[in-house]
Design a protein around this motif. Structure first.
Motif, PDB file in Angstrom:
ATOM      1  N   SER A  96       0.814  14.621 -79.894  1.00  0.00           N
ATOM      2  CA  SER A  96       1.182  15.416 -81.071  1.00  0.00           C
ATOM      3  C   SER A  96       0.750  14.683 -82.335  1.00  0.00           C
ATOM      4  O   SER A  96       1.140  15.056 -83.442  1.00  0.00           O
ATOM      5  CB  SER A  96       2.677  15.697 -81.085  1.00  0.00           C
ATOM      6  OG  SER A  96       3.397  14.481 -81.097  1.00  0.00           O
ATOM      7  N   GLU A  98      -1.101  13.804 -85.448  1.00  0.00           N
ATOM      8  CA  GLU A  98      -1.827  14.647 -86.410  1.00  0.00           C
ATOM      9  C   GLU A  98      -3.308  14.305 -86.448  1.00  0.00           C
ATOM     10  O   GLU A  98      -4.151  15.189 -86.606  1.00  0.00           O
ATOM     11  CB  GLU A  98      -1.203  14.441 -87.788  1.00  0.00           C
ATOM     12  CG  GLU A  98      -0.828  15.621 -88.629  1.00  0.00           C
ATOM     13  CD  GLU A  98      -0.847  17.012 -88.069  1.00  0.00           C
ATOM     14  OE1 GLU A  98      -1.829  17.730 -88.313  1.00  0.00           O
ATOM     15  OE2 GLU A  98       0.119  17.432 -87.432  1.00  0.00           O
ATOM     16  N   ASP A 100      -5.156  13.235 -83.940  1.00  0.00           N
ATOM     17  CA  ASP A 100      -5.782  13.834 -82.754  1.00  0.00           C
ATOM     18  C   ASP A 100      -6.012  15.326 -82.963  1.00  0.00           C
ATOM     19  O   ASP A 100      -7.077  15.853 -82.620  1.00  0.00           O
ATOM     20  CB  ASP A 100      -4.913  13.626 -81.511  1.00  0.00           C
ATOM     21  CG  ASP A 100      -5.086  12.258 -80.895  1.00  0.00           C
ATOM     22  OD1 ASP A 100      -6.134  11.625 -81.113  1.00  0.00           O
ATOM     23  OD2 ASP A 100      -4.156  11.822 -80.181  1.00  0.00           O
ATOM     24  N   ILE A 101      -5.015  15.995 -83.525  1.00  0.00           N
ATOM     25  CA  ILE A 101      -5.128  17.438 -83.765  1.00  0.00           C
ATOM     26  C   ILE A 101      -6.257  17.721 -84.746  1.00  0.00           C
ATOM     27  O   ILE A 101      -7.127  18.568 -84.494  1.00  0.00           O
ATOM     28  CB  ILE A 101      -3.787  18.008 -84.284  1.00  0.00           C
ATOM     29  CG1 ILE A 101      -2.699  17.837 -83.216  1.00  0.00           C
ATOM     30  CG2 ILE A 101      -3.942  19.480 -84.684  1.00  0.00           C
ATOM     31  CD1 ILE A 101      -1.284  18.066 -83.726  1.00  0.00           C
ATOM     32  N   GLU A 102      -6.280  16.980 -85.850  1.00  0.00           N
ATOM     33  CA  GLU A 102      -7.315  17.172 -86.864  1.00  0.00           C
ATOM     34  C   GLU A 102      -8.707  16.888 -86.305  1.00  0.00           C
ATOM     35  O   GLU A 102      -9.650  17.653 -86.519  1.00  0.00           O
ATOM     36  CB  GLU A 102      -7.027  16.260 -88.059  1.00  0.00           C
ATOM     37  CG  GLU A 102      -7.836  16.608 -89.277  1.00  0.00           C
ATOM     38  CD  GLU A 102      -7.357  15.856 -90.507  1.00  0.00           C
ATOM     39  OE1 GLU A 102      -8.220  15.309 -91.209  1.00  0.00           O
ATOM     40  OE2 GLU A 102      -6.134  15.829 -90.758  1.00  0.00           O
ATOM     41  N   TYR A 105      -9.986  19.685 -83.996  1.00  0.00           N
ATOM     42  CA  TYR A 105     -10.493  20.861 -84.715  1.00  0.00           C
ATOM     43  C   TYR A 105     -11.774  20.539 -85.487  1.00  0.00           C
ATOM     44  O   TYR A 105     -12.647  21.397 -85.609  1.00  0.00           O
ATOM     45  CB  TYR A 105      -9.415  21.458 -85.616  1.00  0.00           C
ATOM     46  CG  TYR A 105      -8.446  22.312 -84.830  1.00  0.00           C
ATOM     47  CD1 TYR A 105      -8.844  23.520 -84.259  1.00  0.00           C
ATOM     48  CD2 TYR A 105      -7.133  21.895 -84.611  1.00  0.00           C
ATOM     49  CE1 TYR A 105      -7.976  24.297 -83.519  1.00  0.00           C
ATOM     50  CE2 TYR A 105      -6.255  22.664 -83.868  1.00  0.00           C
ATOM     51  CZ  TYR A 105      -6.680  23.865 -83.323  1.00  0.00           C
ATOM     52  OH  TYR A 105      -5.817  24.629 -82.583  1.00  0.00           O
ATOM     53  N   THR A 109     -12.759  22.351 -81.339  1.00  0.00           N
ATOM     54  CA  THR A 109     -11.984  22.861 -80.207  1.00  0.00           C
ATOM     55  C   THR A 109     -11.624  24.315 -80.491  1.00  0.00           C
ATOM     56  O   THR A 109     -11.481  24.714 -81.646  1.00  0.00           O
ATOM     57  CB  THR A 109     -10.700  22.033 -79.950  1.00  0.00           C
ATOM     58  OG1 THR A 109     -10.128  22.491 -78.733  1.00  0.00           O
ATOM     59  CG2 THR A 109      -9.675  22.174 -81.065  1.00  0.00           C
ATOM     60  N   SER A 111      -8.861  25.647 -79.254  1.00  0.00           N
ATOM     61  CA  SER A 111      -7.411  25.677 -79.340  1.00  0.00           C
ATOM     62  C   SER A 111      -6.877  24.295 -78.982  1.00  0.00           C
ATOM     63  O   SER A 111      -7.489  23.568 -78.196  1.00  0.00           O
ATOM     64  CB  SER A 111      -6.864  26.724 -78.364  1.00  0.00           C
ATOM     65  OG  SER A 111      -5.483  26.858 -78.491  1.00  0.00           O
ATOM     66  N   TYR A 112      -5.731  23.949 -79.555  1.00  0.00           N
ATOM     67  CA  TYR A 112      -5.074  22.675 -79.266  1.00  0.00           C
ATOM     68  C   TYR A 112      -3.671  23.007 -78.773  1.00  0.00           C
ATOM     69  O   TYR A 112      -2.870  23.567 -79.515  1.00  0.00           O
ATOM     70  CB  TYR A 112      -5.001  21.816 -80.534  1.00  0.00           C
ATOM     71  CG  TYR A 112      -4.593  20.382 -80.300  1.00  0.00           C
ATOM     72  CD1 TYR A 112      -5.547  19.377 -80.280  1.00  0.00           C
ATOM     73  CD2 TYR A 112      -3.262  20.021 -80.122  1.00  0.00           C
ATOM     74  CE1 TYR A 112      -5.187  18.052 -80.082  1.00  0.00           C
ATOM     75  CE2 TYR A 112      -2.890  18.706 -79.916  1.00  0.00           C
ATOM     76  CZ  TYR A 112      -3.856  17.721 -79.906  1.00  0.00           C
ATOM     77  OH  TYR A 112      -3.509  16.405 -79.704  1.00  0.00           O
ATOM     78  N   ARG A 114      -0.231  21.481 -76.932  1.00  0.00           N
ATOM     79  CA  ARG A 114       0.522  20.321 -76.456  1.00  0.00           C
ATOM     80  C   ARG A 114       1.150  20.662 -75.111  1.00  0.00           C
ATOM     81  O   ARG A 114       1.749  21.720 -74.954  1.00  0.00           O
ATOM     82  CB  ARG A 114       1.611  19.942 -77.457  1.00  0.00           C
ATOM     83  CG  ARG A 114       1.015  19.242 -78.649  1.00  0.00           C
ATOM     84  CD  ARG A 114       2.018  18.613 -79.585  1.00  0.00           C
ATOM     85  NE  ARG A 114       3.093  17.935 -78.902  1.00  0.00           N
ATOM     86  CZ  ARG A 114       4.378  18.153 -79.177  1.00  0.00           C
ATOM     87  NH1 ARG A 114       4.742  19.013 -80.085  1.00  0.00           N
ATOM     88  NH2 ARG A 114       5.305  17.470 -78.536  1.00  0.00           N
TER      89      ARG A 114
END
Length: 141
Positions: A96, A98, A100-102, A105, A109, A111-112, A114
């Motif tokens: 989770s 931030e 990694d998420i950024e 995208y 990707t 979709s992300y 968890r």
């Protein structure tokens, strides 16, 4: 309904088993191939070594925390290759963070997601991915 080819890039045996179980309950017939590290994933996608006869996946489920090449490196290679970039890649990870998420995208990707920590929620998440990406969405070849 046609057969959907899924490449699961995951090194956790429990998550591999749960993902396979979830897709067995789905409405779409699937073939799930597993790559347990980034090198295997790239060999599969580029049909090298033991993977010369594999089919191009319709969908990729990618964990970020995999050995050799991490998920970000694999995602970057997929999305920068004209022959692979149209394959939907769903990051399916416990992170989770931030950053990694950024980064996911930034590397395009689709979709992300968890990974839920309990089994029932994990199975529901996989079925929702299947419903959206393999039933509702029209994919390109």
């Amino acid at each position: 309904m046609k057969l959907a080819n899924i490449l699961l890039i995951e090194d956790n045996e429990g998550d591999i088993l749960l993902t396979r179980e979830a897709f067995e309950e789905s409405k779409v017939k699937t073939v799930i191939d597993v790559a347990r590290n980034g090198q295997e994933a790239l060999d599969y996608l580029y049909k090298r070594g033991d993977f010369t006869e594999v089919k191009k996946p319709d969908l990729i489920l990618l964990d970020i925390n995999i050995p050799i090449f991490d998920g970000h490196e694999v995602l970057s290679k997929i999305k920068s290759d004209p022959k692979l970039k149209k394959i939907p890649v769903i990051v399916l990870t416990t992170s989770s963070n931030e950053k990694d998420i950024e980064k996911a995208y930034e590397n395009h990707t689709n979709s992300y997601v968890r990974k839920p920590l309990n089994m029932e929620d994990f199975l529901k998440a996989i079925l929702k991915i299947e419903e959206f990406w393999l039933q509702l969405t029209t994919l390109t070849k």
